[in-house]
Enzyme design. Structure first.
Site, short mmCIF file in Angstrom:
data_model
loop_
_atom_site.label_atom_id
_atom_site.label_comp_id
_atom_site.label_asym_id
_atom_site.label_seq_id
_atom_site.Cartn_x
_atom_site.Cartn_y
_atom_site.Cartn_z
N MET A 30 0.87 -1.16 0.06
CA MET A 30 -0.02 -0.04 0.08
C MET A 30 0.83 1.23 -0.06
O MET A 30 0.43 2.39 0.46
CB MET A 30 -1.16 -0.05 1.31
CG MET A 30 -1.72 -1.24 1.19
SD MET A 30 -3.40 -0.81 1.96
CE MET A 30 -2.80 -0.73 3.73
N HIS A 37 9.51 -3.80 3.17
CA HIS A 37 9.06 -3.73 1.64
C HIS A 37 10.28 -4.18 0.65
O HIS A 37 10.15 -4.76 -0.24
CB HIS A 37 8.40 -2.59 1.24
CG HIS A 37 6.92 -2.27 1.98
ND1 HIS A 37 7.00 -0.97 2.64
CD2 HIS A 37 5.78 -2.85 2.03
CE1 HIS A 37 5.73 -1.03 3.30
NE2 HIS A 37 4.88 -1.95 2.77
O1 PAF Z 1 -0.11 -5.94 3.55
C1 PAF Z 1 -0.59 -4.93 2.99
O2 PAF Z 1 0.13 -3.87 2.45
C2 PAF Z 1 -2.08 -4.77 2.33
O3 PAF Z 1 -2.81 -5.31 3.26
C3 PAF Z 1 -2.11 -5.57 0.98
C4 PAF Z 1 -1.69 -7.20 1.09
C5 PAF Z 1 -1.01 -4.95 -0.02
C6 PAF Z 1 -3.53 -5.53 0.37
O4 PAF Z 1 -3.97 -4.20 0.32
#
Ligand code: PAF
Length: 282
Positions: A30, A37
Site C-alpha cells: 500500500m 518492503h
Molecule cells: O499488507 C498490505 O500492505 C496490504 O494489506 C495488501 C496485502 C497490499 C493488500 O492491500
C-alpha cells in the site's frame, strides 16, 4: 523500471514476458515503502526474472475512514526506492481501475478472521481478500511475497489461495526491525519522538513473554505480566496480546515444542495502532 496505472497494458506486458519464459515475482503493497518492503522486493528479484510491486491503498480494507485518510501516501519517493532496489515493474492503479463497481462478494474465513485483528477491524480481512484476489488475477504471479509482521493476513491469504486454487507460491518473509526492535511499518512515521521511543516496548514485551514461556511460566500468567509491563507506559494502550498456534491462530494454553507458536501483539502508541509478532521457537 516500467510504471503502469492500468490493468490492460500491464497484463499485455506481463503476457509477453511470460511468453519469453520469464517467471514473475509479485510484492503487493500500500506504498509508504520502508526497508521491510524493499527486502521483499530484493528477495523477489533474487528469485524471479521479473519483479512487480503494486502500490495501492485499498479503501475496502479500512474499517475506519480516518485511518484511511491518514494513511501515508508517498508515491514519488516510493518509485525512487523501487528504482534503486532494481524493481522491474510498478503497478499503481486508481480506485476506479481496481473497483469499477464495489464487489458484492463477501469472504468468510471462519475462525481465522474472528480473532486478533478481525475482532478490532471488522471487514478488514474481507477487504484484503478481495483486493489480493483481484491483484492476483491482474498480475498472475508465480510467487507472491508478504511480510511476517502481518501474520494473520498471511495465514488468511494462504487459505484463500488454497480454497480458490490460485496458482501462486506464497512466501512469508521475516520482519525487518529498527535498532530497538520496533517492526518496520508505514505507520511508524506518524509516531511523535516520545511515542517512537515507547514503541520499542512492543518488541521488548514479545521478547519478555518468549523468555517467560520458555522458562516454563504459564501462558495466562505470562500474558498478565506483559499487560502489567505495558501499563508502565503512558502512551501505550494494548488491544491484545495473544499466544496462538501459528497456522490456525487458535489460542494456546499449554506450550508444546510440537506446534509452531506465535506471540502476537496489537497496541495503540499514541494515536497510531501497531502490530507485531514473533515465533516462540526459532
Ligand atoms: O499488507 C498490505 O500492505 C496490504 O494489506 C495488501 C496485502 C497490499 C493488500 O492491500
Amino acid at each position: 523500471m516500467q510504471v503502469f496505472h492500468q490493468i490492460k497494458p500491464l497484463k499485455e506486458f506481463l503476457r509477453i514476458q511470460r511468453c519469453n519464459g520469464d517467471n514473475i515475482g509479485f510484492v503487493p503493497t500500500m506504498g509508504a515503502l520502508h526497508e521491510g518492503h524493499i527486502s521483499l522486493v530484493k528477495q523477489s528479484i533474487a528469485e524471479n526474472n521479473i519483479t512487480i510491486c503494486s502500490i495501492y491503498v485499498n479503501p475496502v480494507q479500512f474499517n475506519d475512514a480516518s485511518d484511511l485518510l491518514k494513511y501515508p501516501r508517498t508515491l514519488e519517493s516510493d518509485l525512487e526506492k523501487l528504482k534503486i532496489a532494481g524493481c522491474d515493474v510498478v503497478f499503481c492503479p486508481s480506485d476506479n481501475e481496481v473497483y469499477g463497481k464495489l464487489p458484492a462478494l463477501r469472504f468468510d474465513f471462519q475462525s481465522l478472521d474472528k480473532v486478533m485483528e478481525g475482532k478490532y477491524r471488522e471487514g478488514h480481512f474481507n477487504g484484503v481478500g478481495i483486493v489480493v484476489s483481484k491483484l492476483f488475477n491482474m498480475v498472475n504471479p508465480d510467487k507472491a511475497y508478504f511480510g511476517q509482521k502481518d501474520l494473520q493476513q498471511f495465514i488468511i491469504i494462504k487459505n484463500l489461495v488454497e480454497d480458490l486454487s490460485f496458482d501462486v507460491e506464497l512466501i512469508c518473509a521475516p520482519i525487518v526491525r529498527e535498532n530497538d526492535g520496533l517492526a518496520m511499518s508505514s505507520r511508524n512515521v506518524r509516531l511523535t519522538s516520545e511515542e517512537r521511543i515507547e514503541a520499542g516496548l512492543l518488541y521488548k514485551s514479545l521478547q519478555k513473554a518468549k523468555s517467560y514461556l520458555l522458562d516454563g511460566k504459564a501462558v495466562s500468567e505470562t500474558i498478565s505480566e506483559i499487560k502489567r509491563f505495558l501499563l508502565s507506559s503512558s502512551c501505550i494502550r494494548l488491544d491484545y496480546f495473544e499466544v496462538v498456534e501459528s497456522n490456525t491462530l487458535k489460542q494456546v494454553n499449554l506450550i508444546s515444542k510440537d506446534i509452531q507458536i506465535s506471540l502476537c501483539i496489537a497496541a495503540f502508541v499514541g494515536e497510531v495502532r501497531l502490530i507485531d509478532n514473533i515465533f516462540l521457537h526459532d
